[in-house]
Design an enzyme around this catalytic site. Structure first.
Site, PDB file in Angstrom:
ATOM      1  N   MET A   1       5.594   9.345   9.149  1.00 27.70           N
ATOM      2  CA  MET A   1       6.247  10.343   8.296  1.00 27.70           C
ATOM      3  C   MET A   1       5.396  11.595   8.124  1.00 27.70           C
ATOM      4  O   MET A   1       5.727  12.443   7.299  1.00 27.70           O
ATOM      5  CB  MET A   1       6.530   9.745   6.914  1.00 27.70           C
ATOM      6  CG  MET A   1       7.465   8.568   6.919  1.00 27.70           C
ATOM      7  SD  MET A   1       9.189   9.076   7.006  1.00 27.70           S
ATOM      8  CE  MET A   1       9.992   7.465   6.920  1.00 27.70           C
TER       9      MET A   1
ATOM     10  N   PRO B   1       8.531   6.174  12.570  1.00 33.26           N
ATOM     11  CA  PRO B   1       7.302   5.383  12.570  1.00 33.26           C
ATOM     12  C   PRO B   1       6.107   6.131  12.008  1.00 33.26           C
ATOM     13  O   PRO B   1       5.054   5.520  11.764  1.00 33.26           O
ATOM     14  CB  PRO B   1       7.092   5.050  14.049  1.00 33.26           C
ATOM     15  CG  PRO B   1       7.784   6.144  14.781  1.00 33.26           C
ATOM     16  CD  PRO B   1       8.953   6.541  13.933  1.00 33.26           C
TER      17      PRO B   1
ATOM     18  N   LYS C   1      -3.600  -4.109   9.161  1.00 33.11           N
ATOM     19  CA  LYS C   1      -2.351  -3.771   9.868  1.00 33.11           C
ATOM     20  C   LYS C   1      -1.918  -4.944  10.749  1.00 33.11           C
ATOM     21  O   LYS C   1      -2.731  -5.505  11.482  1.00 33.11           O
ATOM     22  CB  LYS C   1      -2.533  -2.495  10.707  1.00 33.11           C
ATOM     23  CG  LYS C   1      -1.238  -2.037  11.371  1.00 33.11           C
ATOM     24  CD  LYS C   1      -1.362  -0.623  11.917  1.00 33.11           C
ATOM     25  CE  LYS C   1      -0.099  -0.200  12.656  1.00 33.11           C
ATOM     26  NZ  LYS C   1       1.103  -0.173  11.798  1.00 33.11           N
TER      27      LYS C   1
ATOM     28  N   THR D   1       7.199  -0.283  10.600  1.00 36.94           N
ATOM     29  CA  THR D   1       6.981  -0.308  12.045  1.00 36.94           C
ATOM     30  C   THR D   1       7.047  -1.746  12.572  1.00 36.94           C
ATOM     31  O   THR D   1       7.140  -2.691  11.803  1.00 36.94           O
ATOM     32  CB  THR D   1       5.617   0.316  12.413  1.00 36.94           C
ATOM     33  OG1 THR D   1       4.584  -0.449  11.789  1.00 36.94           O
ATOM     34  CG2 THR D   1       5.540   1.757  11.964  1.00 36.94           C
TER      35      THR D   1
ATOM     36  N   GLY E   1      10.116   3.596   6.961  1.00 37.60           N
ATOM     37  CA  GLY E   1       8.928   3.851   7.775  1.00 37.60           C
ATOM     38  C   GLY E   1       8.317   2.577   8.301  1.00 37.60           C
ATOM     39  O   GLY E   1       7.214   2.610   8.853  1.00 37.60           O
TER      40      GLY E   1
ATOM     41  N   ARG F   1       0.829  -1.217   0.000  1.00 38.45           N
ATOM     42  CA  ARG F   1       0.000   0.000   0.000  1.00 38.45           C
ATOM     43  C   ARG F   1       0.859   1.261   0.000  1.00 38.45           C
ATOM     44  O   ARG F   1       0.660   2.173  -0.809  1.00 38.45           O
ATOM     45  CB  ARG F   1      -0.927   0.000   1.236  1.00 38.45           C
ATOM     46  CG  ARG F   1      -2.094  -0.951   1.148  1.00 38.45           C
ATOM     47  CD  ARG F   1      -2.878  -0.958   2.461  1.00 38.45           C
ATOM     48  NE  ARG F   1      -2.109  -1.604   3.507  1.00 38.45           N
ATOM     49  CZ  ARG F   1      -2.245  -2.889   3.845  1.00 38.45           C
ATOM     50  NH1 ARG F   1      -3.150  -3.621   3.267  1.00 38.45           N
ATOM     51  NH2 ARG F   1      -1.491  -3.424   4.779  1.00 38.45           N
TER      52      ARG F   1
ATOM     53  N   GLY G   1       3.497   1.998  15.633  1.00 35.64           N
ATOM     54  CA  GLY G   1       4.774   2.651  15.940  1.00 35.64           C
ATOM     55  C   GLY G   1       4.564   4.094  16.364  1.00 35.64           C
ATOM     56  O   GLY G   1       5.286   4.619  17.223  1.00 35.64           O
TER      57      GLY G   1
ATOM     58  N   HIS H   1      -6.501   1.672  13.302  1.00 38.35           N
ATOM     59  CA  HIS H   1      -5.972   1.411  11.958  1.00 38.35           C
ATOM     60  C   HIS H   1      -6.828   0.380  11.228  1.00 38.35           C
ATOM     61  O   HIS H   1      -7.589  -0.358  11.854  1.00 38.35           O
ATOM     62  CB  HIS H   1      -4.527   0.911  12.034  1.00 38.35           C
ATOM     63  CG  HIS H   1      -3.525   2.002  12.285  1.00 38.35           C
ATOM     64  ND1 HIS H   1      -3.225   2.436  13.558  1.00 38.35           N
ATOM     65  CD2 HIS H   1      -2.778   2.751  11.437  1.00 38.35           C
ATOM     66  CE1 HIS H   1      -2.317   3.412  13.486  1.00 38.35           C
ATOM     67  NE2 HIS H   1      -2.032   3.625  12.212  1.00 38.35           N
ATOM     68  N   HIS H   2      -6.624   0.311   9.927  1.00 34.31           N
ATOM     69  CA  HIS H   2      -7.318  -0.630   9.046  1.00 34.31           C
ATOM     70  C   HIS H   2      -7.117  -2.074   9.497  1.00 34.31           C
ATOM     71  O   HIS H   2      -6.144  -2.399  10.185  1.00 34.31           O
ATOM     72  CB  HIS H   2      -6.811  -0.446   7.611  1.00 34.31           C
ATOM     73  CG  HIS H   2      -5.321  -0.547   7.493  1.00 34.31           C
ATOM     74  ND1 HIS H   2      -4.682  -1.714   7.231  1.00 34.31           N
ATOM     75  CD2 HIS H   2      -4.345   0.392   7.636  1.00 34.31           C
ATOM     76  CE1 HIS H   2      -3.375  -1.510   7.193  1.00 34.31           C
ATOM     77  NE2 HIS H   2      -3.139  -0.232   7.444  1.00 34.31           N
TER      78      HIS H   2
HETATM   79  N1  LIG Z   1       6.155   5.506   8.926  1.00 33.87           N
HETATM   80  C1  LIG Z   1       4.983   5.775   8.396  1.00 33.87           C
HETATM   81  O1  LIG Z   1       4.603   6.942   8.229  1.00 33.87           O
HETATM   82  C2  LIG Z   1       4.087   4.638   7.959  1.00 33.87           C
HETATM   83  C3  LIG Z   1       2.859   4.872   7.331  1.00 33.87           C
HETATM   84  C4  LIG Z   1       2.119   3.789   6.889  1.00 33.87           C
HETATM   85  C5  LIG Z   1       2.597   2.497   7.087  1.00 33.87           C
HETATM   86  N2  LIG Z   1       3.786   2.315   7.728  1.00 33.87           N
HETATM   87  C6  LIG Z   1       4.368   0.987   7.910  1.00 33.87           C
HETATM   88  O2  LIG Z   1       4.950   0.606   6.674  1.00 33.87           O
HETATM   89  C7  LIG Z   1       4.925  -0.811   6.568  1.00 33.87           C
HETATM   90  C8  LIG Z   1       4.218  -1.202   5.274  1.00 33.87           C
HETATM   91  O3  LIG Z   1       2.875  -0.775   5.346  1.00 33.87           O
HETATM   92  P1  LIG Z   1       1.854  -1.078   4.175  1.00 33.87           P
HETATM   93  O4  LIG Z   1       0.538  -0.606   4.660  1.00 33.87           O
HETATM   94  O5  LIG Z   1       2.386  -0.572   2.885  1.00 33.87           O
HETATM   95  O6  LIG Z   1       1.886  -2.682   4.204  1.00 33.87           O
HETATM   96  P2  LIG Z   1       1.716  -3.691   2.997  1.00 33.87           P
HETATM   97  O7  LIG Z   1       0.693  -3.201   2.038  1.00 33.87           O
HETATM   98  O8  LIG Z   1       1.549  -5.044   3.604  1.00 33.87           O
HETATM   99  O9  LIG Z   1       3.116  -3.594   2.253  1.00 33.87           O
HETATM  100  C9  LIG Z   1       4.297  -4.171   2.733  1.00 33.87           C
HETATM  101  C10 LIG Z   1       5.017  -4.681   1.552  1.00 33.87           C
HETATM  102  O10 LIG Z   1       6.314  -5.171   1.897  1.00 33.87           O
HETATM  103  C11 LIG Z   1       6.532  -6.305   1.096  1.00 33.87           C
HETATM  104  N3  LIG Z   1       7.614  -7.147   1.557  1.00 33.87           N
HETATM  105  C12 LIG Z   1       7.594  -8.160   2.455  1.00 33.87           C
HETATM  106  N4  LIG Z   1       8.802  -8.737   2.545  1.00 33.87           N
HETATM  107  C13 LIG Z   1       9.598  -8.082   1.666  1.00 33.87           C
HETATM  108  C14 LIG Z   1      10.965  -8.215   1.272  1.00 33.87           C
HETATM  109  N5  LIG Z   1      11.751  -9.164   1.804  1.00 33.87           N
HETATM  110  N6  LIG Z   1      11.452  -7.371   0.353  1.00 33.87           N
HETATM  111  C15 LIG Z   1      10.673  -6.432  -0.178  1.00 33.87           C
HETATM  112  N7  LIG Z   1       9.372  -6.263   0.111  1.00 33.87           N
HETATM  113  C16 LIG Z   1       8.849  -7.072   1.050  1.00 33.87           C
HETATM  114  C17 LIG Z   1       5.202  -6.992   1.132  1.00 33.87           C
HETATM  115  O11 LIG Z   1       5.081  -7.943   0.129  1.00 33.87           O
HETATM  116  P3  LIG Z   1       3.936  -9.108   0.300  1.00 33.87           P
HETATM  117  O12 LIG Z   1       2.669  -8.438  -0.029  1.00 33.87           O
HETATM  118  O13 LIG Z   1       4.354 -10.127  -0.701  1.00 33.87           O
HETATM  119  O14 LIG Z   1       4.027  -9.621   1.705  1.00 33.87           O
HETATM  120  C18 LIG Z   1       4.260  -5.831   0.901  1.00 33.87           C
HETATM  121  O15 LIG Z   1       4.091  -5.553  -0.470  1.00 33.87           O
HETATM  122  C19 LIG Z   1       4.234  -1.314   7.844  1.00 33.87           C
HETATM  123  O16 LIG Z   1       5.222  -1.621   8.795  1.00 33.87           O
HETATM  124  C20 LIG Z   1       3.418  -0.113   8.280  1.00 33.87           C
HETATM  125  O17 LIG Z   1       3.126  -0.117   9.655  1.00 33.87           O
HETATM  126  C21 LIG Z   1       4.528   3.352   8.163  1.00 33.87           C
END
Ligand SMILES: NC(=O)c1ccc[n+]([C@@H]2O[C@H](COP(=O)([O-])OP(=O)(O)OC[C@H]3O[C@@H](n4cnc5c(N)ncnc54)[C@H](OP(=O)(O)O)[C@@H]3O)[C@@H](O)[C@H]2O)c1
Length: 259
Positions: A121, A119, A154, A96, A94, A11, A160, A150-151
């Site tokens: 941005m 955690p 998560k 978490t 980012g 996402r 975080g 959260h959704h």
């Molecule tokens: N800091 C911030 O502001 C902020 C904001 C939003 C979210 N986040 C965090 O960011 C992270 C991702 O969130 P999201 O909502 O985007 O989750 P998401 O949709 O599940 O995306 C995570 C992605 O990482 C991929 N992944 C898993 N293992 C990997 C690897 N070895 N190499 C490369 N990619 C890999 C996953 O692939 P698969 O689908 O194949 O598993 C998935 O596409 C979470 O920890 C969330 O809490 C942080």
């Protein structure tokens, strides 16, 4: 700036790709574990970029990316740290839910590359943390409870961001109050010196954080609601532009916003 995106099919990864393209930034590497082989621009809905999602962080070794933006999983972030350090690629992460091992890996990498882990941005949350510190220091004997929503997809809890807000309270208060996660049964009357932490999950909520500061006969509710992932992607891209070319070390979003 040559950009790599880790978690490109997720996402947040898609939001980063879309906004990077709209800003005219060059994406040179996209790593994910699903949608492998798909053009990352098409995946993000902005048309072909010529860069396809590859499965394997080793792709970073030859990508000559200036900065890798990482929104993936704790395991992937742990693996990314030494690879980016060896490649001389700065990291803006980012992700978490990192444990001590992953945090230590980021510290080690930061001896060789500039690295920013945050955690949340969003600029709004950064300001919220400052307001929370100010309010809980001024109202030192009021109770603090943090509620985050959260959704349903998560995977980590509490968020975080909620933990970061708790740290802001701990830093602002004498005696560093400890965090209590939820309550059930008969926990008894609420003692002073604890921070209640509650995680709600459901629907498609992008991210809400409410810090309740509760006194006798009055209370404050300091609230941040994110309605679009774009705020986090914007923050990460701003951080990436800022960190490119910086000296090795750990940086924060606060460093970015101060300049
Ligand atoms: N800091 C911030 O502001 C902020 C904001 C939003 C979210 N986040 C965090 O960011 C992270 C991702 O969130 P999201 O909502 O985007 O989750 P998401 O949709 O599940 O995306 C995570 C992605 O990482 C991929 N992944 C898993 N293992 C990997 C690897 N070895 N190499 C490369 N990619 C890999 C996953 O692939 P698969 O689908 O194949 O598993 C998935 O596409 C979470 O920890 C969330 O809490 C942080």
């Amino acid at each position: 700036m040559r950009l790599a995106v880790v978690g490109a099919s997720g996402r947040m990864g898609r939001a980063v790709v879309r906004l990077a393209r709209e800003a005219g930034l060059e994406i040179v590497c996209a790593v994910g574990t699903t949608e492998v082989g798909r053009d990352v621009g098409e995946l993000a809905g902005v048309g072909p970029t010529g860069i396809c999602v590859v499965d394997g962080l080793a792709a970073l070794e030859h990508a000559r990316a200036d900065v890798a933006i990482d929104f993936s999983t704790p395991a992937a972030t742990l693996a990314l740290a030494p690879i980016a350090a060896a490649a001389g690629t700065a990291v803006v992460s980012g992700t978490t839910g990192l444990d001590e091992v992953a945090r230590a890996a980021l510290d080690r990498a930061a001896a060789r590359i500039p690295l920013l882990w945050e955690p949340n941005m969003s600029i709004g949350v950064h300001v919220l943390a400052r307001l929370v510190a100010q309010a809980t220091a001024a109202l030192a004997d009021w109770d603090v409870e943090i509620v985050e929503t959260h959704h349903r997809a998560k995977v980590d809890a509490p968020s975080g961001t909620a933990l970061r807000l708790a740290e802001a309270v701990q830093a602002a208060r004498v005696g560093s109050p400890h965090v209590v996660h939820g309550r059930q049964g008969r926990p008894g009357a609420r003692p002073a010196g604890e921070i209640g932490m509650h995680a709600l999950r459901g629907g498609d909520v992008v991210g809400d954080h409410v810090v309740h500061v509760l006194g006798g006969g009055e209370r404050l509710e300091l609230t941040h609601r994110a309605t679009s992932r774009d705020v986090f992607a914007h923050g990460a891209l701003r951080a990436a532009s800022w960190i490119a070319g910086k000296a090795p070390g750990r940086y924060t979003l606060g460093d970015v916003l101060r300049t």
